[in-house]
Design a protein around this motif. Structure first.
Motif, PDB file in Angstrom:
ATOM      1  N   UNK A   9     -18.464 -22.914 -50.168  1.00 29.82           N
ATOM      2  CA  UNK A   9     -19.342 -22.745 -49.447  1.00 29.82           C
ATOM      3  C   UNK A   9     -19.215 -23.613 -47.995  1.00 29.82           C
ATOM      4  N   UNK A  10     -18.606 -24.453 -48.278  1.00 33.16           N
ATOM      5  CA  UNK A  10     -18.230 -25.687 -46.966  1.00 33.16           C
ATOM      6  C   UNK A  10     -16.974 -24.891 -46.327  1.00 33.16           C
ATOM      7  N   UNK A  11     -16.214 -24.120 -46.739  1.00 33.36           N
ATOM      8  CA  UNK A  11     -14.963 -23.448 -45.994  1.00 33.36           C
ATOM      9  C   UNK A  11     -15.784 -22.305 -45.196  1.00 33.36           C
ATOM     10  N   UNK A  16     -18.073 -20.462 -39.885  1.00 31.41           N
ATOM     11  CA  UNK A  16     -19.006 -19.947 -38.926  1.00 31.41           C
ATOM     12  C   UNK A  16     -19.598 -20.748 -38.145  1.00 31.41           C
ATOM     13  N   UNK A  17     -19.471 -22.048 -38.112  1.00 31.68           N
ATOM     14  CA  UNK A  17     -19.805 -22.940 -37.170  1.00 31.68           C
ATOM     15  C   UNK A  17     -18.567 -23.023 -35.949  1.00 31.68           C
ATOM     16  N   UNK A  18     -17.365 -22.972 -36.543  1.00 34.60           N
ATOM     17  CA  UNK A  18     -16.362 -23.092 -35.565  1.00 34.60           C
ATOM     18  C   UNK A  18     -16.303 -21.952 -34.653  1.00 34.60           C
ATOM     19  N   UNK A  19     -16.691 -20.813 -35.164  1.00 39.86           N
ATOM     20  CA  UNK A  19     -16.367 -19.485 -34.312  1.00 39.86           C
ATOM     21  C   UNK A  19     -17.728 -18.853 -33.790  1.00 39.86           C
ATOM     22  N   UNK A  30     -18.479 -11.464 -38.054  1.00 41.77           N
ATOM     23  CA  UNK A  30     -18.941 -12.395 -39.350  1.00 41.77           C
ATOM     24  C   UNK A  30     -18.271 -11.823 -40.570  1.00 41.77           C
ATOM     25  N   UNK A  31     -18.506 -10.424 -41.013  1.00 41.02           N
ATOM     26  CA  UNK A  31     -18.584  -9.958 -42.103  1.00 41.02           C
ATOM     27  C   UNK A  31     -16.922 -10.063 -42.650  1.00 41.02           C
ATOM     28  N   UNK A  32     -16.010  -9.801 -41.626  1.00 45.72           N
ATOM     29  CA  UNK A  32     -14.453  -9.827 -42.064  1.00 45.72           C
ATOM     30  C   UNK A  32     -14.006 -11.096 -41.532  1.00 45.72           C
ATOM     31  N   UNK A  33     -13.751 -10.914 -39.957  1.00 47.38           N
ATOM     32  CA  UNK A  33     -12.661 -11.785 -39.439  1.00 47.38           C
ATOM     33  C   UNK A  33     -13.173 -13.317 -39.737  1.00 47.38           C
ATOM     34  N   UNK A  34     -14.523 -13.561 -39.614  1.00 45.84           N
ATOM     35  CA  UNK A  34     -14.785 -15.160 -39.763  1.00 45.84           C
ATOM     36  C   UNK A  34     -14.725 -15.442 -41.122  1.00 45.84           C
ATOM     37  N   UNK A 164     -14.896 -23.068 -29.539  1.00 45.07           N
ATOM     38  CA  UNK A 164     -14.405 -23.364 -30.954  1.00 45.07           C
ATOM     39  C   UNK A 164     -15.334 -24.582 -31.437  1.00 45.07           C
ATOM     40  N   UNK A 165     -16.339 -24.880 -30.936  1.00 48.04           N
ATOM     41  CA  UNK A 165     -17.033 -25.954 -31.244  1.00 48.04           C
ATOM     42  C   UNK A 165     -16.187 -27.399 -31.382  1.00 48.04           C
ATOM     43  N   UNK A 166     -15.349 -27.393 -30.687  1.00 47.89           N
ATOM     44  CA  UNK A 166     -14.491 -28.500 -30.539  1.00 47.89           C
ATOM     45  C   UNK A 166     -14.023 -29.183 -31.934  1.00 47.89           C
TER      46      UNK A 166
END
Length: 207
Positions: A9-11, A16-19, A30-34, A164-166
């Motif tokens: 879950x954290x990973x 999701x946050x970074x990208x 989201x479904x595949x790349x992220x 990339x959300x720094x």
């Protein structure tokens, strides 16, 4: 089981946050790349946590999740990561790995080390391996995964910016985790088996 879900879950949340936070257009992927990025990082950390748990158990300091359970969770991530990566293997997604329509030298190295790591993980999952053989196999696997991740980092760079959300890249976090895993592994190296007496000596003792 909760610990495994928290790890994944954290990973996934980090991916999701970074990208996606400052580049919401990326959520289309989201479904595949992220999610593939989150799954792969979680798998790497599951293998590291398996080694950490093994290290703690050998010192009688842990009764948490079994090392084998962490390993199986990492195995799940690997089996999910491979087909997702192959489905996305095109310049539109990974232009850093390509020269024109073909993979670059570094791009081919990424998939070479990745394929060898998957093969090594498969061998580790088979029963009948001695503790010493499993130790060497684990070391080889971690080094192959580290080479796979390092080549990926060499291709993609740091990219610590607003889009990339720094946040630091996931390949870097995975590499740090793998370094810790190698450190744990080196501290749990099994000793050499005790030499057995020659047949003649054993026979003499029987007489």
């Amino acid at each position: 089981m909760p610990a495994l879900l928290i790890c994944y879950g954290l990973a996934l949340l980090y991916a999701v946050v970074r990208y996606g936070v400052f580049a919401p257009q990326n959520l289309e992927h989201l479904p595949a790349f992220i999610l593939n990025k989150g799954i792969s990082m979680a798998a790497a950390f599951c293998f590291v946590l398996a080694l950490r748990e093994q290290h703690k158990r050998e010192r009688g300091r842990s009764h948490g999740v079994e090392p084998a359970t962490w390993f199986q969770a990492g195995l799940f991530g690997v089996w999910a990561h491979v087909p997702l990566s192959l489905a996305l293997l095109r310049p539109a997604y990974f232009r850093e790995f390509h020269v024109g329509e073909r993979l670059s030298f570094n791009g081919e190295a990424i998939f070479l080390f990745g394929a060898l790591a998957v093969g090594s993980i498969y061998l580790l999952s088979r029963p009948g391996c001695s503790p010493r053989g499993r130790w060497w196999g684990s070391l080889a696997t971690l080094l192959l995964v580290a080479a796979h991740v390092s080549c990926m980092g060499l291709a993609r760079g740091m990219n610590i910016n607003r889009s990339h959300a720094w946040l630091p890249p996931m390949w870097l976090l995975s590499l740090v985790g793998l370094a810790l895993g190698i450190a744990y592994l080196l501290r749990t190296r099994p000793g050499s088996p005790a030499p057995t007496a020659p047949t003649e000596v054993r026979s003499a003792h029987r007489r």
